[in-house]
Design an enzyme around this catalytic site. Structure first.
Site, PDB file in Angstrom:
ATOM      1  N   GLU A   1      -5.411  -8.498  -1.177  1.00  0.00           N
ATOM      2  CA  GLU A   1      -6.115  -8.340   0.099  1.00  0.00           C
ATOM      3  C   GLU A   1      -7.572  -8.046  -0.191  1.00  0.00           C
ATOM      4  O   GLU A   1      -7.879  -7.147  -0.995  1.00  0.00           O
ATOM      5  CB  GLU A   1      -5.554  -7.165   0.921  1.00  0.00           C
TER       6      GLU A   1
ATOM      7  N   GLU B   1       0.828  -1.221   0.000  1.00  0.00           N
ATOM      8  CA  GLU B   1       0.000   0.000   0.000  1.00  0.00           C
ATOM      9  C   GLU B   1       0.857   1.264   0.000  1.00  0.00           C
ATOM     10  O   GLU B   1       0.757   2.107   0.888  1.00  0.00           O
ATOM     11  CB  GLU B   1      -0.956  -0.011   1.193  1.00  0.00           C
TER      12      GLU B   1
HETATM   13  C1  BG6 Z   1      -4.760  -3.134   4.668  1.00  0.00           C
HETATM   14  C2  BG6 Z   1      -3.398  -3.480   5.235  1.00  0.00           C
HETATM   15  O1  BG6 Z   1      -4.854  -1.777   4.461  1.00  0.00           O
HETATM   16  O2  BG6 Z   1      -5.867  -3.403   5.466  1.00  0.00           O
HETATM   17  C3  BG6 Z   1      -3.404  -4.631   6.228  1.00  0.00           C
HETATM   18  O3  BG6 Z   1      -2.477  -3.755   4.202  1.00  0.00           O
HETATM   19  C4  BG6 Z   1      -4.592  -4.474   7.150  1.00  0.00           C
HETATM   20  O4  BG6 Z   1      -2.174  -4.634   6.904  1.00  0.00           O
HETATM   21  C5  BG6 Z   1      -5.852  -4.528   6.302  1.00  0.00           C
HETATM   22  O5  BG6 Z   1      -4.631  -5.380   8.192  1.00  0.00           O
HETATM   23  C6  BG6 Z   1      -7.155  -4.521   7.104  1.00  0.00           C
HETATM   24  O6  BG6 Z   1      -7.186  -3.417   7.943  1.00  0.00           O
HETATM   25  P1  BG6 Z   1      -7.474  -3.578   9.482  1.00  0.00           P
HETATM   26  O7  BG6 Z   1      -7.363  -2.216  10.042  1.00  0.00           O
HETATM   27  O8  BG6 Z   1      -8.849  -4.143   9.580  1.00  0.00           O
HETATM   28  O9  BG6 Z   1      -6.455  -4.519   9.981  1.00  0.00           O
END
Ligand code: BG6
Length: 486
Positions: free
Chosen positions: A384, A175
């Site tokens: 992701e 990111e």
């Molecule tokens: C992404 C990141 O933005 O979101 C992850 O790359 C992160 O590291 C994921 O865990 C989900 O966000 P959160 O705040 O629910 O963990």
């Protein structure tokens, strides 16, 4: 079939959110280790010293460092073709600037990648997932310093050389576009101003000092570091596929007022595409640069030599995270909503998760088709996507997470439509395939996994693993190559 036979189905985690063992086998502190927990209402806090008697979620994580064999076996049981994780930079160069790498750290990842290969699982490795060694932040000012570019390239080369026969797919920075917003000053580019460094009491991470000029320069240094790593990586193994990684938040105009349309267009460029354009096309987008100048950023830090490097170090694939969409409006009173890295304006057509993130499968289709048109010549990968929710364990040890299955089913279905309409998607790794520490809130309570981990926000739990209903569902999805989503 919609998906190619060799489609990379799998899951994703990050070292700092799962491994724990935060000082084991010679590892140094990383910026993630200085963050305390928060929750949906309270931002995470930061203190430049580790405070005794406070709970740091990353310090033990889910103990993946000691349990990875058990976990990879479970991933293999689900049929994973691919597993995304990161190398924690501070395991390899504990302070970031040592002459020689830490052999114990290198050996750990050897063993981890071997374990994946044993089951035919392709590792996809992020070199820096919000994991800058803390000493680099303290001593060099994170990526604001050009010296950090050299330290990063040395680290990248060390990993490329060591794992050249074990890892083919790489991501240079997770990111990277976090650096375009104030929130990314710490996690993204590793910048902490002296005043914040000297505090002895924790402060809200959101209150840390942000100097946009320095942050944009640091982001530029990350671009150069990434491009140099791509160049070096290809020299070490010409088969490497090295990608950028963008946090893609899809922005819709709230209304068809042309001013809302223009605001959404600008937001999409500055948040989503500004970084992708540099890393995929090897040039800065001129509209983006004009916007920065308008915001008062002095761009003299971009040298002619840098421009050549950016052109020579273009990435081979475009990877991204997608969780949600937001609206944009010029109406200052429009109702606001939270989100991943950034919130926005509420969309009346969408529901939200318990953490206030809007659920929008069609936004994933929109995103895939947009990226496929913007960068027509490179493969795409969703690295992701997932649903953070509270899970309850029944008396007989079951976790009925139908809400997670529903979210994933709708997103995979939208992704399938995008593939049928021409998006060159090569893989999908669901986020937090095993429960882990939340990046945004530091909670364990916000769970994404197909596998439940007995670990809680008060530090309790025995780390045991349990299969959720979604485990069996995802196994079926993979075994039918995405044809059966029921
Ligand atoms: C992404 C990141 O933005 O979101 C992850 O790359 C992160 O590291 C994921 O865990 C989900 O966000 P959160 O705040 O629910 O963990």
């Amino acid at each position: 079939m919609s998906f190619s036979e060799d489609f990379l189905w799998g899951g994703a985690i990050a070292a700092n959110q799962a491994e724990g063992a935060y000082l084991e086998d010679g590892k140094g502190l990383s910026i993630a280790d200085l963050l305390l927990g928060g929750d949906v209402k309270t931002p995470r806090t930061f203190c430049s010293k580790i405070l005794r008697d406070r709970f740091y979620p990353s310090h033990m994580g889910i103990d993946f460092y000691h349990r990875y064999k058990e976990d990879i076996k479970l991933f293999a049981e689900m049929g994973f073709k691919c597993f995304r994780t990161s190398i924690n930079w501070a395991r390899i160069f504990p302070n970031g600037d040592e002459q020689e790498p830490n052999e114990a750290g290198l050996a750990f990842y050897d063993s981890l990648f071997d374990e994946c290969r044993k089951y035919g699982i392709e590792p996809l490795v992020t070199l820096c997932h919000y994991e800058i060694p803390w000493e680099i932040t303290k001593k060099y000012g994170g990526f604001y310093s050009r010296e950090t570019i050299d330290l990063y390239v040395k680290y990248a080369k060390t990993c490329f050389k060591r794992y050249k026969d074990k890892v083919k797919y790489w991501i240079t920075f997770n990111e990277i576009n976090a650096g375009t917003i104030d929130k990314g000053r710490y996690n993204g580019v590793g910048l902490v101003e002296d005043e914040d460094l000297q505090r002895i009491e924790p402060i809200y991470k959101s209150d840390m000092i942000d100097i946009p000029q320095k942050r944009w320069e640091a982001l530029h240094n990350e671009f150069v570091a990434s491009a140099r790593a791509v160049i070096e990586g290809h020299k070490i193994n010409s088969d490497f596929i090295i990608g950028c990684m963008i946090c893609h938040i899809t922005w819709y105009p709230l209304t068809c007022d042309p001013l809302d349309e223009l605001a959404a267009q600008k937001k999409d460029l500055m948040f989503n595409d500004f970084c992708g354009d540099v890393q995929v096309n090897g040039i800065y987008n001129p509209v983006g640069l004009a916007e920065l100048k308008k915001e008062g950023i002095n761009l003299s830090y971009i040298t002619e030599e840098d421009k050549k490097i950016l052109k020579a170090g273009k990435v081979d694939m475009y990877t991204f995270s997608y969780y949600m969409s937001n609206c944009i409006s010029v109406d200052k009173d429009a109702e606001k909503i939270k989100g991943n890295l950034q919130g926005g304006v509420k969309n009346p057509y969408l529901k939200v998760s318990d953490w206030g993130w809007q659920i929008d499968p069609q936004g994933l289709k929109w995103t895939l088709l947009k990226i496929a048109s913007r960068y027509p010549n490179i493969p795409l990968m969703i690295v992701e996507n997932g649903f953070g929710a509270v899970d309850a364990v029944t008396k007989d040890g079951k976790i009925h997470d139908q809400y997670r299955i529903d979210y994933l089913k709708e997103h995979i279905s939208a992704m399938k439509e995008a593939v049928e309409e021409g998006a060159p998607l090569i893989g999908y790794t669901s986020w937090g395939c095993i429960d882990l520490v939340s990046l945004g809130t530091g909670e364990f309570h916000k769970r994404y996994g197909f596998i439940y981990v007995d670990r809680h926000d008060d530090g309790s739990g025995n780390f045991s693993r349990m299969k959720k209903d979604s485990f069996y569902w995802y196994k079926k999805v993979i075994s039918t190559n995405g044809e059966n989503l029921e």
